[in-house]
Design a protein around this motif. Structure first.
Motif, mmCIF file in Angstrom:
data_model
loop_
_atom_site.group_PDB
_atom_site.id
_atom_site.type_symbol
_atom_site.label_atom_id
_atom_site.label_comp_id
_atom_site.label_asym_id
_atom_site.label_seq_id
_atom_site.Cartn_x
_atom_site.Cartn_y
_atom_site.Cartn_z
ATOM 1 N N ASN A 247 8.614 4.915 -10.872
ATOM 2 C CA ASN A 247 9.246 3.700 -10.485
ATOM 3 C C ASN A 247 10.374 4.165 -9.184
ATOM 4 O OD1 ASN A 247 9.001 0.821 -11.288
ATOM 5 N ND2 ASN A 247 8.790 2.095 -13.244
ATOM 6 N N TYR A 248 10.731 5.399 -9.283
ATOM 7 C CA TYR A 248 11.653 6.241 -8.203
ATOM 8 C C TYR A 248 10.786 6.065 -6.848
ATOM 9 C CZ TYR A 248 14.268 9.653 -5.699
ATOM 10 O OH TYR A 248 15.042 10.356 -4.651
ATOM 11 N N GLU A 249 9.399 6.654 -7.305
ATOM 12 C CA GLU A 249 8.574 6.805 -6.025
ATOM 13 C C GLU A 249 8.087 5.489 -5.578
ATOM 14 O OE1 GLU A 249 8.036 9.613 -4.540
ATOM 15 O OE2 GLU A 249 8.850 11.290 -6.052
ATOM 16 N N GLY A 250 7.776 4.482 -6.650
ATOM 17 C CA GLY A 250 7.019 3.225 -6.437
ATOM 18 C C GLY A 250 8.140 2.347 -5.614
ATOM 19 N N HIS A 251 9.485 2.732 -5.700
ATOM 20 C CA HIS A 251 10.480 1.752 -4.891
ATOM 21 C C HIS A 251 11.004 2.633 -3.815
ATOM 22 C CE1 HIS A 251 10.707 -1.959 -7.450
ATOM 23 N NE2 HIS A 251 9.907 -1.240 -8.137
ATOM 24 N N GLY A 252 10.295 3.623 -2.932
ATOM 25 C CA GLY A 252 10.763 4.056 -1.927
ATOM 26 C C GLY A 252 11.787 5.040 -2.121
ATOM 27 N N LYS A 253 11.955 5.524 -3.307
ATOM 28 C CA LYS A 253 13.065 6.414 -3.453
ATOM 29 C C LYS A 253 14.556 5.694 -3.135
ATOM 30 C CE LYS A 253 10.361 10.571 -2.798
ATOM 31 N NZ LYS A 253 10.050 11.886 -1.966
ATOM 32 N N GLY A 254 14.444 4.635 -3.204
ATOM 33 C CA GLY A 254 15.822 3.766 -3.140
ATOM 34 C C GLY A 254 15.888 3.578 -1.521
ATOM 35 N N GLU A 255 14.896 3.692 -0.866
ATOM 36 C CA GLU A 255 14.821 3.437 0.595
ATOM 37 C C GLU A 255 13.764 2.374 0.920
ATOM 38 O OE1 GLU A 255 14.554 7.015 2.872
ATOM 39 O OE2 GLU A 255 16.263 8.020 1.934
ATOM 40 N N ASN A 256 14.058 1.751 2.148
ATOM 41 C CA ASN A 256 13.064 0.731 2.621
ATOM 42 C C ASN A 256 11.868 1.539 3.303
ATOM 43 O OD1 ASN A 256 11.641 -1.576 3.454
ATOM 44 N ND2 ASN A 256 13.185 -2.619 4.266
ATOM 45 N N LYS A 257 10.885 1.638 2.774
ATOM 46 C CA LYS A 257 9.958 2.449 3.229
ATOM 47 C C LYS A 257 8.558 1.373 3.408
ATOM 48 C CE LYS A 257 11.422 7.116 1.825
ATOM 49 N NZ LYS A 257 10.941 8.313 1.106
ATOM 50 N N VAL B 43 5.550 -0.770 4.654
ATOM 51 C CA VAL B 43 4.825 -0.907 5.898
ATOM 52 C C VAL B 43 4.385 -2.243 6.303
ATOM 53 C CG1 VAL B 43 2.980 0.200 7.233
ATOM 54 C CG2 VAL B 43 4.332 1.541 5.817
ATOM 55 N N VAL B 44 4.553 -2.797 7.333
ATOM 56 C CA VAL B 44 4.129 -4.090 7.951
ATOM 57 C C VAL B 44 2.565 -4.021 7.847
ATOM 58 C CG1 VAL B 44 3.915 -5.704 9.432
ATOM 59 C CG2 VAL B 44 6.118 -4.498 9.162
ATOM 60 N N GLY B 45 1.802 -5.053 7.132
ATOM 61 C CA GLY B 45 0.403 -4.967 6.942
ATOM 62 C C GLY B 45 -0.006 -4.400 5.828
ATOM 63 N N HIS B 46 0.864 -3.633 5.167
ATOM 64 C CA HIS B 46 0.334 -2.913 4.156
ATOM 65 C C HIS B 46 1.193 -3.440 2.794
ATOM 66 C CE1 HIS B 46 -1.449 0.333 1.781
ATOM 67 N NE2 HIS B 46 -0.106 0.902 1.465
ATOM 68 N N ASP B 47 2.236 -3.578 2.860
ATOM 69 C CA ASP B 47 3.389 -4.066 2.016
ATOM 70 C C ASP B 47 3.897 -5.405 2.164
ATOM 71 O OD1 ASP B 47 3.377 -1.433 0.383
ATOM 72 O OD2 ASP B 47 4.494 -0.839 2.335
ATOM 73 N N TYR B 48 3.302 -6.463 1.502
ATOM 74 C CA TYR B 48 3.570 -7.880 1.735
ATOM 75 C C TYR B 48 4.919 -8.544 1.212
ATOM 76 C CZ TYR B 48 -0.819 -7.646 4.164
ATOM 77 O OH TYR B 48 -1.745 -7.502 5.118
ATOM 78 N N ASN B 49 5.180 -7.798 -0.213
ATOM 79 C CA ASN B 49 6.164 -8.417 -0.874
ATOM 80 C C ASN B 49 7.485 -7.682 -0.131
ATOM 81 O OD1 ASN B 49 7.830 -9.368 -3.140
ATOM 82 N ND2 ASN B 49 7.857 -7.244 -3.779
ATOM 83 N N THR B 50 8.520 -8.595 0.242
ATOM 84 C CA THR B 50 9.562 -7.906 0.674
ATOM 85 C C THR B 50 10.852 -8.217 -0.052
ATOM 86 O OG1 THR B 50 9.943 -9.939 2.335
ATOM 87 C CG2 THR B 50 8.641 -7.892 3.104
ATOM 88 N N LYS B 51 10.802 -8.786 -1.123
ATOM 89 C CA LYS B 51 11.879 -9.177 -1.988
ATOM 90 C C LYS B 51 12.582 -8.089 -2.433
ATOM 91 C CE LYS B 51 10.246 -13.732 -2.951
ATOM 92 N NZ LYS B 51 9.641 -14.589 -3.823
ATOM 93 N N TYR C 258 2.323 -10.140 -7.302
ATOM 94 C CA TYR C 258 1.584 -11.028 -8.068
ATOM 95 C C TYR C 258 1.548 -10.396 -9.508
ATOM 96 C CZ TYR C 258 -0.278 -13.949 -4.383
ATOM 97 O OH TYR C 258 -0.329 -14.534 -3.160
ATOM 98 N N PRO C 259 2.892 -10.217 -10.382
ATOM 99 C CA PRO C 259 2.906 -9.504 -11.544
ATOM 100 C C PRO C 259 2.012 -9.960 -12.592
ATOM 101 C CG PRO C 259 4.730 -10.804 -11.091
ATOM 102 C CD PRO C 259 4.177 -11.033 -9.811
ATOM 103 N N ALA C 260 1.525 -11.247 -12.611
ATOM 104 C CA ALA C 260 0.997 -11.886 -13.721
ATOM 105 C C ALA C 260 -0.597 -11.584 -13.425
ATOM 106 C CB ALA C 260 1.240 -13.055 -13.982
ATOM 107 N N SER C 261 -1.094 -10.822 -12.300
ATOM 108 C CA SER C 261 -2.443 -10.718 -12.150
ATOM 109 C C SER C 261 -2.926 -9.307 -12.812
ATOM 110 C CB SER C 261 -2.645 -10.290 -10.556
ATOM 111 O OG SER C 261 -3.870 -10.073 -10.392
ATOM 112 N N ALA C 262 -4.281 -9.502 -13.463
ATOM 113 C CA ALA C 262 -4.622 -8.484 -14.118
ATOM 114 C C ALA C 262 -5.266 -7.476 -13.029
ATOM 115 C CB ALA C 262 -5.983 -9.098 -14.978
ATOM 116 N N ARG C 263 -5.550 -7.889 -11.676
ATOM 117 C CA ARG C 263 -5.907 -7.040 -10.757
ATOM 118 C C ARG C 263 -4.511 -6.874 -9.752
ATOM 119 N NH1 ARG C 263 -11.253 -7.245 -7.166
ATOM 120 N NH2 ARG C 263 -11.412 -9.158 -8.138
ATOM 121 N N ASP D 183 -2.930 -16.480 1.103
ATOM 122 C CA ASP D 183 -1.406 -16.553 1.421
ATOM 123 C C ASP D 183 -0.857 -15.453 2.397
ATOM 124 O OD1 ASP D 183 -1.699 -18.731 -0.065
ATOM 125 O OD2 ASP D 183 -0.602 -17.958 -1.894
ATOM 126 N N TYR D 184 -1.139 -14.060 2.227
ATOM 127 C CA TYR D 184 -0.868 -12.989 3.045
ATOM 128 C C TYR D 184 -1.894 -12.257 3.890
ATOM 129 C CZ TYR D 184 3.175 -13.671 -0.320
ATOM 130 O OH TYR D 184 4.242 -14.175 -1.000
#
Length: 362
Positions: free
Chosen positions: A251-261, A263-271, A294-299, A336-337
């Protein structure tokens, strides 16, 4: 205070400062909290984080043995098998069992056999309770104070989170405890009574947890040794050990090491700061930004190049009848995205720049 903000035990340095900002403890504070939380001699209620680390560190001798074996008689195939088992098998199982089923119930098993089969598909290192309850909190407070593995607080804050931030609070009311226990009811983990919770500080019973874990270990060590002897056993357990440490950094890596990393067109969730990473995505289906969308998606692998071994397993079980239903948000994501983004890019490309007219000199 809302239940989700109260369900985890507050660390000694708190979740937030007096002015409401994220509390960022020092290295000394983090290790002090860690040692206090795994000290079973100080309190038996520390048994779960202690057991979690005990399981992982118990594999260290096998990892050392494997290194010596490789130095003495290098074998690329055993190295490859250890890599595949640790990165793909352990990684995908974490996504399949703990993440998509345990936390988000993105699919349902047809019966208890397939649930048991999936739960024990690999050697067991992570107690369900430590992962599932805290992960609900993570999604409710993602990248905010109270997020048990908030990347903004640094690497160690996330790496030691299963001891420092993920155990449930020890002073829950009976009603609050019932809500916390309900988060595990579908996994087959039999919950302690409220009186037992007050004694042990956990939802899971220490005896049942240890017996189930050691039975799992006995089965898999027997299988590994029967197939390939000590060399194969050491290789696979070394891979599991690497995963057991590496997953604590995800989760440290998966949340950009705490920075906004993002990429437009690659990461659509900006919350929040979640990002889609190539490596965790390929080996474990952890396209993390997609998942937060989509946290409730199995894919979570929605695009053609986003390999998702966890989804392939779930779909296979669905095909043979082991899974009765599953949610798939791919089409919704595309509508949607992805499609609006591609259309916007197409329109921008088709816009002809107006020629610049330079006035003639007099």
């Amino acid at each position: 205070m809302a239940f989700i903000e109260n369900v985890l035990e507050v660390p000694s340095y708190g979740w937030k400062t007096q002015d409401g900002q994220l509390s960022k403890p020092t290295v000394t504070q983090l290790f002090s909290e860690y040692l206090r939380r795994i000290n079973i001699f100080a309190s038996r209620k520390n048994w779960l984080p202690f057991f979690s680390w005990f399981c992982t560190l118990s594999l260290l001798p096998f990892a050392i043995l494997f290194i010596f074996m490789e130095i003495r008689d290098f074998n690329v195939w055993y190295l490859l098998l250890g890599f595949i088992y640790g990165m793909i098998f352990m990684g995908s199982h974490g996504t399949i069992w703990y993440h998509r089923y345990g936390t988000h119930q993105a699919y349902r098993f047809s019966n208890n056999f397939w649930r048991f089969f999936t739960a024990n598909l690999v050697i067991k290192l992570v107690p369900e309770e430590l992962y599932i309850v805290s992960h609900h909190v993570h999604h409710s407070l993602s990248d905010e104070p109270g997020d048990p593995y908030n990347a903004e607080a640094g690497f160690l804050y996330c790496f030691l989170a299963d001891a420092n931030h993920q155990p449930i609070a020890k002073n829950l009311t009976e009603e609050e405890y019932a809500k916390a226990a309900a988060m595990l009811s579908h996994t087959g983990v039999k919950a302690n009574s409220y009186q037992q919770y007050l004694k042990w500080g956990s939802i899971a019973s220490p005896v049942r947890t240890m017996v189930a874990t050691f039975a799992n270990w006995a089965f898999w060590l027997t299988v590994f040794y029967a197939i390939g002897g000590l060399y194969l056993t050491a290789a696979l357990l070394a891979g599991a050990f690497v995963w057991g440490l590496g997953v604590r950094t995800f989760n440290y890596e998966g949340h950009g090491k705490g920075e906004n990393k993002q990429v437009v067109g690659h990461d659509y969730n900006t919350k929040d700061k979640s990002i889609n990473q190539l490596w965790p995505g390929i080996v474990a289906g952890e396209w993390h930004n997609n998942h937060h969308l989509y946290p409730a998606s199995a894919r979570s692998g929605f695009l053609p190049w986003q390999i998702d071994f966890a989804w392939y397993y779930i779909r296979t079980l669905k095909f043979i009848g082991g899974v009765s239903s599953c949610r798939d948000a791919k089409q919704q994501f595309l509508e949607d995205y992805r499609k609006p983004y591609l259309e916007e890019m197409k329109q921008m490309k088709n816009v002809q720049p107006k020629p610049v007219v330079v006035p003639a000199k007099a």
